[in-house]
Design a protein around this motif. Structure first.
Motif, PDB file in Angstrom:
ATOM      1  N   ILE A 346      12.773 -22.248 -28.109  1.00  0.00           N
ATOM      2  CA  ILE A 346      12.441 -23.646 -28.668  1.00  0.00           C
ATOM      3  C   ILE A 346      11.542 -24.121 -28.624  1.00  0.00           C
ATOM      4  CG2 ILE A 346      12.166 -24.387 -26.115  1.00  0.00           C
ATOM      5  CD1 ILE A 346      14.126 -26.393 -26.191  1.00  0.00           C
ATOM      6  N   LEU A 347      11.168 -25.064 -30.004  1.00  0.00           N
ATOM      7  CA  LEU A 347       9.877 -25.446 -30.459  1.00  0.00           C
ATOM      8  C   LEU A 347      10.041 -27.151 -29.867  1.00  0.00           C
ATOM      9  CD1 LEU A 347      11.055 -24.056 -32.911  1.00  0.00           C
ATOM     10  CD2 LEU A 347       8.830 -24.097 -33.746  1.00  0.00           C
ATOM     11  N   THR A 348       8.529 -27.095 -29.614  1.00  0.00           N
ATOM     12  CA  THR A 348       8.733 -28.511 -28.705  1.00  0.00           C
ATOM     13  C   THR A 348       7.411 -29.421 -29.382  1.00  0.00           C
ATOM     14  OG1 THR A 348       8.191 -28.519 -26.865  1.00  0.00           O
ATOM     15  CG2 THR A 348      10.559 -28.323 -27.417  1.00  0.00           C
ATOM     16  N   ASP A 349       7.416 -30.799 -28.948  1.00  0.00           N
ATOM     17  CA  ASP A 349       6.110 -31.349 -29.117  1.00  0.00           C
ATOM     18  C   ASP A 349       4.796 -30.253 -27.561  1.00  0.00           C
ATOM     19  OD1 ASP A 349       3.426 -32.178 -30.368  1.00  0.00           O
ATOM     20  OD2 ASP A 349       4.185 -34.907 -28.630  1.00  0.00           O
ATOM     21  N   HIS A 350       3.443 -30.611 -28.144  1.00  0.00           N
ATOM     22  CA  HIS A 350       2.572 -30.349 -26.589  1.00  0.00           C
ATOM     23  C   HIS A 350       3.238 -31.978 -25.419  1.00  0.00           C
ATOM     24  CE1 HIS A 350       0.164 -28.695 -24.233  1.00  0.00           C
ATOM     25  NE2 HIS A 350      -0.717 -28.106 -25.104  1.00  0.00           N
ATOM     26  N   ASN A 351       3.807 -31.170 -24.750  1.00  0.00           N
ATOM     27  CA  ASN A 351       4.345 -32.003 -23.417  1.00  0.00           C
ATOM     28  C   ASN A 351       3.984 -31.053 -22.149  1.00  0.00           C
ATOM     29  OD1 ASN A 351       5.964 -33.330 -21.422  1.00  0.00           O
ATOM     30  ND2 ASN A 351       6.323 -35.462 -22.971  1.00  0.00           N
ATOM     31  N   MET A 352       2.762 -31.494 -21.178  1.00  0.00           N
ATOM     32  CA  MET A 352       3.228 -30.612 -20.671  1.00  0.00           C
ATOM     33  C   MET A 352       4.768 -30.244 -19.522  1.00  0.00           C
ATOM     34  SD  MET A 352       0.426 -28.630 -20.760  1.00  0.00           S
ATOM     35  CE  MET A 352       0.211 -27.631 -19.002  1.00  0.00           C
ATOM     36  N   LYS A 366      11.872 -18.324 -25.816  1.00  0.00           N
ATOM     37  CA  LYS A 366      10.534 -18.488 -25.788  1.00  0.00           C
ATOM     38  C   LYS A 366      10.366 -19.812 -26.796  1.00  0.00           C
ATOM     39  CE  LYS A 366       6.038 -17.458 -26.987  1.00  0.00           C
ATOM     40  NZ  LYS A 366       5.230 -17.418 -26.519  1.00  0.00           N
ATOM     41  N   HIS A 367       9.203 -20.146 -25.509  1.00  0.00           N
ATOM     42  CA  HIS A 367       8.869 -22.132 -26.333  1.00  0.00           C
ATOM     43  C   HIS A 367       7.811 -21.917 -26.635  1.00  0.00           C
ATOM     44  CE1 HIS A 367       6.686 -26.109 -24.468  1.00  0.00           C
ATOM     45  NE2 HIS A 367       7.649 -25.834 -25.726  1.00  0.00           N
ATOM     46  N   ALA A 368       7.778 -22.544 -27.642  1.00  0.00           N
ATOM     47  CA  ALA A 368       6.453 -22.454 -28.949  1.00  0.00           C
ATOM     48  C   ALA A 368       6.321 -24.374 -29.312  1.00  0.00           C
ATOM     49  CB  ALA A 368       6.552 -21.952 -30.347  1.00  0.00           C
ATOM     50  N   LEU A 369       5.134 -24.076 -29.454  1.00  0.00           N
ATOM     51  CA  LEU A 369       4.872 -25.682 -30.044  1.00  0.00           C
ATOM     52  C   LEU A 369       5.182 -25.551 -31.373  1.00  0.00           C
ATOM     53  CD1 LEU A 369       1.258 -26.464 -28.012  1.00  0.00           C
ATOM     54  CD2 LEU A 369       4.219 -26.844 -27.518  1.00  0.00           C
ATOM     55  N   PRO A 441       0.250 -15.259 -35.366  1.00  0.00           N
ATOM     56  CA  PRO A 441      -0.236 -14.250 -34.113  1.00  0.00           C
ATOM     57  C   PRO A 441       0.306 -13.595 -32.774  1.00  0.00           C
ATOM     58  CG  PRO A 441      -2.133 -14.443 -35.260  1.00  0.00           C
ATOM     59  CD  PRO A 441      -1.334 -15.914 -35.073  1.00  0.00           C
ATOM     60  N   TYR A 442       0.533 -14.469 -31.968  1.00  0.00           N
ATOM     61  CA  TYR A 442       1.473 -14.975 -31.058  1.00  0.00           C
ATOM     62  C   TYR A 442       2.052 -14.869 -30.714  1.00  0.00           C
ATOM     63  CZ  TYR A 442      -3.472 -15.088 -28.856  1.00  0.00           C
ATOM     64  OH  TYR A 442      -4.558 -14.329 -28.267  1.00  0.00           O
ATOM     65  N   LEU A 443       2.927 -15.366 -32.048  1.00  0.00           N
ATOM     66  CA  LEU A 443       4.713 -15.406 -32.305  1.00  0.00           C
ATOM     67  C   LEU A 443       5.718 -14.684 -32.646  1.00  0.00           C
ATOM     68  CD1 LEU A 443       4.331 -19.480 -31.780  1.00  0.00           C
ATOM     69  CD2 LEU A 443       4.827 -18.466 -30.218  1.00  0.00           C
ATOM     70  N   ARG A 444       4.549 -13.674 -33.423  1.00  0.00           N
ATOM     71  CA  ARG A 444       5.442 -13.102 -34.491  1.00  0.00           C
ATOM     72  C   ARG A 444       6.383 -12.321 -34.590  1.00  0.00           C
ATOM     73  NH1 ARG A 444       3.503 -13.275 -39.542  1.00  0.00           N
ATOM     74  NH2 ARG A 444       0.925 -13.863 -39.788  1.00  0.00           N
ATOM     75  N   SER A 445       6.429 -11.848 -32.845  1.00  0.00           N
ATOM     76  CA  SER A 445       7.720 -11.090 -32.237  1.00  0.00           C
ATOM     77  C   SER A 445       8.936 -12.389 -32.689  1.00  0.00           C
ATOM     78  CB  SER A 445       7.398 -10.528 -31.340  1.00  0.00           C
ATOM     79  OG  SER A 445       6.669 -11.716 -30.366  1.00  0.00           O
ATOM     80  N   HIS A 446       9.040 -13.062 -32.061  1.00  0.00           N
ATOM     81  CA  HIS A 446       9.752 -14.270 -31.367  1.00  0.00           C
ATOM     82  C   HIS A 446      10.220 -14.703 -32.485  1.00  0.00           C
ATOM     83  CE1 HIS A 446       8.747 -13.620 -27.666  1.00  0.00           C
ATOM     84  NE2 HIS A 446       6.902 -13.665 -28.507  1.00  0.00           N
ATOM     85  N   PHE A 447      11.957 -14.690 -32.689  1.00  0.00           N
ATOM     86  CA  PHE A 447      12.588 -16.008 -33.505  1.00  0.00           C
ATOM     87  C   PHE A 447      12.578 -17.060 -34.608  1.00  0.00           C
ATOM     88  CE2 PHE A 447      16.700 -17.646 -36.124  1.00  0.00           C
ATOM     89  CZ  PHE A 447      16.232 -16.433 -37.369  1.00  0.00           C
ATOM     90  N   GLY A 450      12.132 -19.466 -39.358  1.00  0.00           N
ATOM     91  CA  GLY A 450      11.130 -19.773 -40.488  1.00  0.00           C
ATOM     92  C   GLY A 450      10.815 -21.511 -40.526  1.00  0.00           C
ATOM     93  N   MET A 451      11.141 -21.652 -39.672  1.00  0.00           N
ATOM     94  CA  MET A 451      10.921 -23.437 -39.491  1.00  0.00           C
ATOM     95  C   MET A 451       9.437 -23.407 -39.421  1.00  0.00           C
ATOM     96  SD  MET A 451      14.071 -24.835 -36.516  1.00  0.00           S
ATOM     97  CE  MET A 451      14.544 -23.559 -36.096  1.00  0.00           C
ATOM     98  N   THR A 452       8.487 -23.090 -39.324  1.00  0.00           N
ATOM     99  CA  THR A 452       6.968 -23.282 -38.901  1.00  0.00           C
ATOM    100  C   THR A 452       6.155 -23.158 -40.295  1.00  0.00           C
ATOM    101  OG1 THR A 452       6.472 -20.556 -39.307  1.00  0.00           O
ATOM    102  CG2 THR A 452       6.970 -21.769 -37.216  1.00  0.00           C
TER     103      THR A 452
END
Length: 685
Positions: A346-352, A366-369, A441-447, A450-452
């Motif tokens: 799941i990709l989100t904005d930076h929100n603690m 996996k949480h990504a920004l 480099p930290y996200l390549r092992s997660h699907f 192509g949304m980046t």
């Protein structure tokens, strides 16, 4: 008919007065009645294009057409008009028989009775007793109804406006729906009305002051949206959701009420969105950077990307607060709609607060920004600090972002901070602290589907803007989003058909390529084909624990590939397949060297295959034998389309034979499929 002309002492223009000779009384605009005139019986044509001045006997098909004509004339002369009095009434007796249109300054403002204790607005009236008017009467001849001009006076007791001034009269000012949406969007950013006006002048390339509306109009528009009763809005919104639920049982929504029984949070999803999520819900963007201005509530939108590379909508949520509790509820509601299935990523904005909620509700996800949300803040973060060096720094940031090795990233980041003197910059420090959430480099092992990619982010942003542009009342928003989703679904269907009919060009001649072309969508195949073409430029060397693959011009370095032919398993240290779902050039090179002529099924993911909308609506993760046979048939159909589109002759044969086959199939009885039921909405009211 009498025609009189004279010069106005006030305005210095030619004044025209036309009147029917049978009407000899003076016009009193405050009078409630009028005698019936005998219209000029001479033969006159209906309104002609070159008619610029009203005249007695002029004909119109409707009284609205007469009003529009007189309004155009008035604007050209320097005044505006309004509807005054009528004679007769629709549905009573002869119905409406006569209408008066008058200058906007006609009549006099009645004196208001002052009320004690109530403040009075000391607003000057523009009315000054102007006698300019146009009178039309309804005439019925031989069963045909028309309206004729029976009175016209263009005598004004006030100055007429210049063309540059007349456009500011209220009758000629308007704000289009598109401009209203733009103004609402601007209002969410907190900029002033003056700034809004200037921005829209620049966007429309008009001179300052030449927009078709004024600052006052904008202020009134913004004020009108604040006058709605929030409680009534909430009730109407829930009723609208219930109405949609009654029409479509597969529509889902959840809501919470506070201690005062007022709407606190609400989330919803549509049947087509839930169906799409079953296959394409592996990677999801949860965009929470917008607000629904009609109620000033934070708006969250779940979107993904389908097998044709097109954004697809999954759900919406409106929250009163942006705290951990609210975000946790939103995530619970969303996974509930999707039968408990959480996304892989799941990709989100930076929100603690949101990050804490995801960690609690989706521990296996996996949480990504979203990198485009992060980069969008760079100008405000670094422009002032870096000045002319900002663009150089941004280029270096992107270089580090795309690195494959974590070690290289760490060294490069340290050098970048030293080179640009950013040791004490808090934004740089925050970025580094959260690097595992946004750095490739930290996200390549997660699907991430192509949304980046920048192109994909623009498509998703454009997709989301369609919902935001639909903002009006809260009660209508859920329905308007549904319309936007349906429109997008139809556009996606059309785009899918166009892609499938394209003649795919094979570039390598390898059996693996033709096999992949028959299984994958044109979008997905183009991504794999890029790697297939590049694989020919790489050399592979068998090692004790796998293969070393590097470009033929390189003497050292390379990627480690592990291949177990007996089990059909292959992996590469670059992790492109894990990241995008497409095998990399290194793995493809090893497969080619090992005389592999077809890609293993596990490396042709279902989410990138040619799956029609009808199939996606019935597919389930626990597919039975029937589902597998449907999938096999789908692959056959994909191959049929691919082969048939290569020539006109092939296409004609395929169309003819498929039509015959379809007719035979329709003659067969239909049996029900054992598909799991979609759960109903848990909360009704």
């Amino acid at each position: 008919m009498a025609v009189r002309s004279k010069m106005s002492d006030d305005a210095g223009q030619m004044l025209l007065i036309y009147d029917d000779p049978s009407d000899h009384r003076s016009l009193s605009l405050d009078d409630a009645s009028s005698t019936e005139e005998s219209p000029d019986g001479t033969g006159l044509s209906l309104e002609a294009v070159n008619d610029v001045i009203p005249y007695i006997g002029q004909r119109f098909l409707t009284h609205d057409a007469a009003y529009d004509f007189y309004s155009t004339f008035a604007k050209r002369c320097g005044f505006s008009i309004r509807r005054h009095r009528t004679e007769g009434k629709d549905g009573v007796g002869k119905g409406l028989t006569r209408r008066y249109f008058v200058c906007h300054r006609a009549g006099n403002t009645p004196v208001k009775t002052l009320s004690e204790g109530k403040p009075q607005r000391n607003r000057r009236s523009s009315r000054c007793g102007c006698q300019a008017y146009l009178r039309i009467s309804k005439i019925t001849e031989l069963g045909s109804v028309e309206w004729r001009v029976t009175g016209f006076a263009n005598h004004h007791n006030h100055d007429l406006l210049e063309p540059s001034q007349v456009r500011f009269l209220p009758a000629y000012r308007s704000i289009s729906d598109a401009d209203k949406s733009r103004i609402l969007m601007f209002s969410k950013t907190g900029i002033t009305v003056q700034q809004m006006m200037r921005l829209m002048e620049l966007e429309k390339c008009v001179e300052p002051g030449f927009l078709p509306f004024t600052e006052k109009d904008v202020r009134n528009l913004l004020q009108s949206f604040k006058k709605l009763d929030p409680e009534d809005e909430n009730i109407d919104f829930l009723r609208m959701c219930q109405s949609i639920k009654e029409q479509d049982p597969n529509f889902k929504f959840e809501f919470t009420l506070d201690a005062n029984d007022k709407l606190e949070n609400i989330a919803w999803s549509y049947a087509s969105s839930i169906q799409a999520y079953e296959i394409f819900g592996d990677a999801v963007v949860f965009d929470t950077t917008h607000r629904l201005s009609a109620v000033e509530m934070p708006l969250g939108i779940w979107v993904g990307v389908n097998n044709y590379g097109v954004p697809c909508f999954f759900g919406c949520v409106l929250l009163r607060d942006e705290n951990v509790r609210s975000w946790s509820w939103a995530l619970q509601a969303f996974t509930g709609f999707m039968s408990g299935k959480a996304p892989q990523t799941i990709l989100t904005d930076h929100n603690m607060c949101l990050k804490e909620a995801i960690d609690g509700e989706m521990p296996a996800t996996k949480h990504a920004l979203c990198i485009w949300m992060v980069v969008g803040k760079f100008p405000s973060w670094f422009n002032a600090a870096l000045g002319e060096r900002y663009n150089d720094w941004k280029a270096e940031f992107y270089r580090l972002y795309h690195l494959e090795s974590i070690e290289e990233f760490e060294l490069g980041w340290r050098d970048m901070v030293n080179s640009f003197g950013l040791h004490t910059n808090r934004h740089i420090n925050n970025l580094y602290a959260s690097r595992s959430l946004w750095s490739l480099p930290y996200l390549r092992s997660h699907f991430l589907a192509g949304m980046t990619l920048s192109g994909r982010s623009k498509a998703i942003n454009a997709f989301i803007q369609r919902f935001l542009s639909a903002q009006t009342r809260l009660a209508h928003f859920v329905e308007q989003v549904a319309v936007a989703v349906d429109f997008k679904d139809q556009a996606t269907e059309q785009q899918t058909m166009q892609q499938n009919l394209q003649n795919i060009s094979l570039k390598t001649g390898a059996p693996m390529e033709s096999h992949a072309a028959s299984v994958l969508t044109p979008f997905a195949f183009s991504k794999l084909q890029e790697q297939l073409v590049l694989a020919a430029h790489y050399a592979s060397f068998q090692m004790d624990d796998g293969y070393l693959v590097r470009h033929h011009t390189k003497l050292d370095g390379g990627r480690k590939v592990y291949w177990v032919p007996q089990e059909g398993i292959i992996s590469c240290s670059c992790q492109l397949f894990e990241f995008s779902g497409f095998l990399c050039r290194h793995a493809l090179r090893v497969l080619s060297t090992g005389n592999c002529f077809q890609l293993p099924d596990r490396y042709l993911p279902l989410r990138w295959r040619r799956i029609s909308t009808s199939f996606s609506k019935t597919f389930r993760s626990n597919a039975d034998d029937h589902g597998e046979r449907v999938q096999f048939l789908q692959n056959l159909v994909s191959t049929l389309v691919s082969e048939s589109s290569k020539s006109k002759e092939r296409l004609e044969i395929a169309t003819e034979q498929t039509s015959i086959l379809l007719s035979r199939i329709r003659e067969q009885p239909i049996s029900s499929l054992s598909l799991r039921d979609i759960t109903s909405v848990q909360r009704n009211f």
